[in-house]
Design a protein around this motif. Structure first.
Motif, PDB file in Angstrom:
ATOM      1  N   THR A 258      -3.785  -4.829  13.694  1.00 17.43           N
ATOM      2  CA  THR A 258      -2.555  -4.111  13.399  1.00 17.43           C
ATOM      3  C   THR A 258      -1.557  -5.134  12.880  1.00 17.43           C
ATOM      4  OG1 THR A 258      -2.975  -2.459  15.097  1.00 17.43           O
ATOM      5  CG2 THR A 258      -0.709  -2.663  14.302  1.00 17.43           C
TER       6      THR A 258
ATOM      7  N   SER B 148       4.561  -5.412   7.930  1.00 15.92           N
ATOM      8  CA  SER B 148       4.782  -3.970   7.877  1.00 15.92           C
ATOM      9  C   SER B 148       5.983  -3.641   8.750  1.00 15.92           C
ATOM     10  CB  SER B 148       3.551  -3.238   8.378  1.00 15.92           C
ATOM     11  OG  SER B 148       3.817  -1.878   8.611  1.00 15.92           O
TER      12      SER B 148
ATOM     13  N   GLU C  54      -5.281   1.580   6.672  1.00 11.39           N
ATOM     14  CA  GLU C  54      -5.381   2.911   7.274  1.00 11.39           C
ATOM     15  C   GLU C  54      -4.191   3.828   6.991  1.00 11.39           C
ATOM     16  OE1 GLU C  54      -8.257   3.693   8.424  1.00 11.39           O
ATOM     17  OE2 GLU C  54      -9.053   1.673   8.473  1.00 11.39           O
ATOM     18  N   GLU C  55      -3.050   3.250   6.593  1.00 12.35           N
ATOM     19  CA  GLU C  55      -1.868   4.071   6.310  1.00 12.35           C
ATOM     20  C   GLU C  55      -0.940   3.314   5.362  1.00 12.35           C
ATOM     21  OE1 GLU C  55       0.579   4.102  10.137  1.00 12.35           O
ATOM     22  OE2 GLU C  55      -1.392   3.364  10.732  1.00 12.35           O
ATOM     23  N   PRO C  56       0.000   3.998   4.732  1.00 11.59           N
ATOM     24  CA  PRO C  56       0.912   3.325   3.801  1.00 11.59           C
ATOM     25  C   PRO C  56       1.811   2.309   4.513  1.00 11.59           C
ATOM     26  CG  PRO C  56       1.150   5.724   3.676  1.00 11.59           C
ATOM     27  CD  PRO C  56       0.254   5.431   4.826  1.00 11.59           C
TER      28      PRO C  56
ATOM     29  N   LYS D 192       6.498  -0.726  10.335  1.00 12.18           N
ATOM     30  CA  LYS D 192       6.156   0.105  11.494  1.00 12.18           C
ATOM     31  C   LYS D 192       4.827  -0.254  12.148  1.00 12.18           C
ATOM     32  CE  LYS D 192       4.034   3.636   8.668  1.00 12.18           C
ATOM     33  NZ  LYS D 192       3.535   4.967   8.716  1.00 12.18           N
TER      34      LYS D 192
ATOM     35  N   VAL E 174       0.783  -1.410  10.697  1.00 15.70           N
ATOM     36  CA  VAL E 174      -0.264  -0.761   9.921  1.00 15.70           C
ATOM     37  C   VAL E 174      -1.615  -1.322  10.354  1.00 15.70           C
ATOM     38  CG1 VAL E 174      -1.229  -0.474   7.602  1.00 15.70           C
ATOM     39  CG2 VAL E 174       1.227  -0.332   7.934  1.00 15.70           C
TER      40      VAL E 174
ATOM     41  N   SER F 278       0.854  -1.192   0.000  1.00 15.46           N
ATOM     42  CA  SER F 278       0.000   0.000   0.000  1.00 15.46           C
ATOM     43  C   SER F 278       0.888   1.239   0.000  1.00 15.46           C
ATOM     44  CB  SER F 278      -0.936   0.010   1.210  1.00 15.46           C
ATOM     45  OG  SER F 278      -0.215   0.130   2.409  1.00 15.46           O
TER      46      SER F 278
ATOM     47  N   SER G 126      -0.615   4.468   0.016  1.00 13.07           N
ATOM     48  CA  SER G 126      -1.316   5.615   0.582  1.00 13.07           C
ATOM     49  C   SER G 126      -2.350   5.148   1.608  1.00 13.07           C
ATOM     50  CB  SER G 126      -2.021   6.404  -0.526  1.00 13.07           C
ATOM     51  OG  SER G 126      -2.990   5.609  -1.152  1.00 13.07           O
ATOM     52  N   ALA G 127      -2.738   6.058   2.464  1.00 14.31           N
ATOM     53  CA  ALA G 127      -3.791   5.773   3.443  1.00 14.31           C
ATOM     54  C   ALA G 127      -5.106   5.567   2.702  1.00 14.31           C
ATOM     55  CB  ALA G 127      -3.915   6.920   4.433  1.00 14.31           C
ATOM     56  N   GLY G 128      -5.921   4.663   3.192  1.00 11.70           N
ATOM     57  CA  GLY G 128      -7.214   4.417   2.579  1.00 11.70           C
ATOM     58  C   GLY G 128      -7.181   3.431   1.422  1.00 11.70           C
TER      59      GLY G 128
END
Length: 82
Positions: free
Chosen positions: A45, A26, A70-72, A28, A30, A4, A6-8
């Motif tokens: 998460t 991920s 929800e986020e990249p 960090k 996500v 991903s 971008s967010a969304g």
């Protein structure tokens, strides 16, 4: 992997199964929201690369799965069904 950017971001597909899993990760962490037939059935998460349960139904059926990222930074490697 599909990542991903971008967010969304969304992953949407039809499936016929009782259980749906994906291998994802991920760097960090996500957050993802999981919808079945347009209704929220859970949030998770995603952190380390591992197998995550998305759908855990009592019976098999045909449904539409939607994952909202929800986020990249989400990396998805594969989906499996049971």
């Amino acid at each position: 992997a599909a990542t991903s950017m971008s967010a969304g971001a969304r992953i949407v597909f039809r499936y016929k199964a009782q259980h749906v899993y994906f291998v994802a990760g991920s760097e960090k962490g996500v957050a993802v929201t999981v919808l079945k037939d347009g209704k929220v059935v859970g949030t998770q998460t995603v952190t380390k690369n591992t197998l995550y349960t998305l759908i855990d139904d009592a019976t098999s059926g045909e449904h539409t799965l939607e994952i909202v990222v929800e986020e990249p930074g989400l990396e998805v490697f594969t989906f499996t069904f049971g």
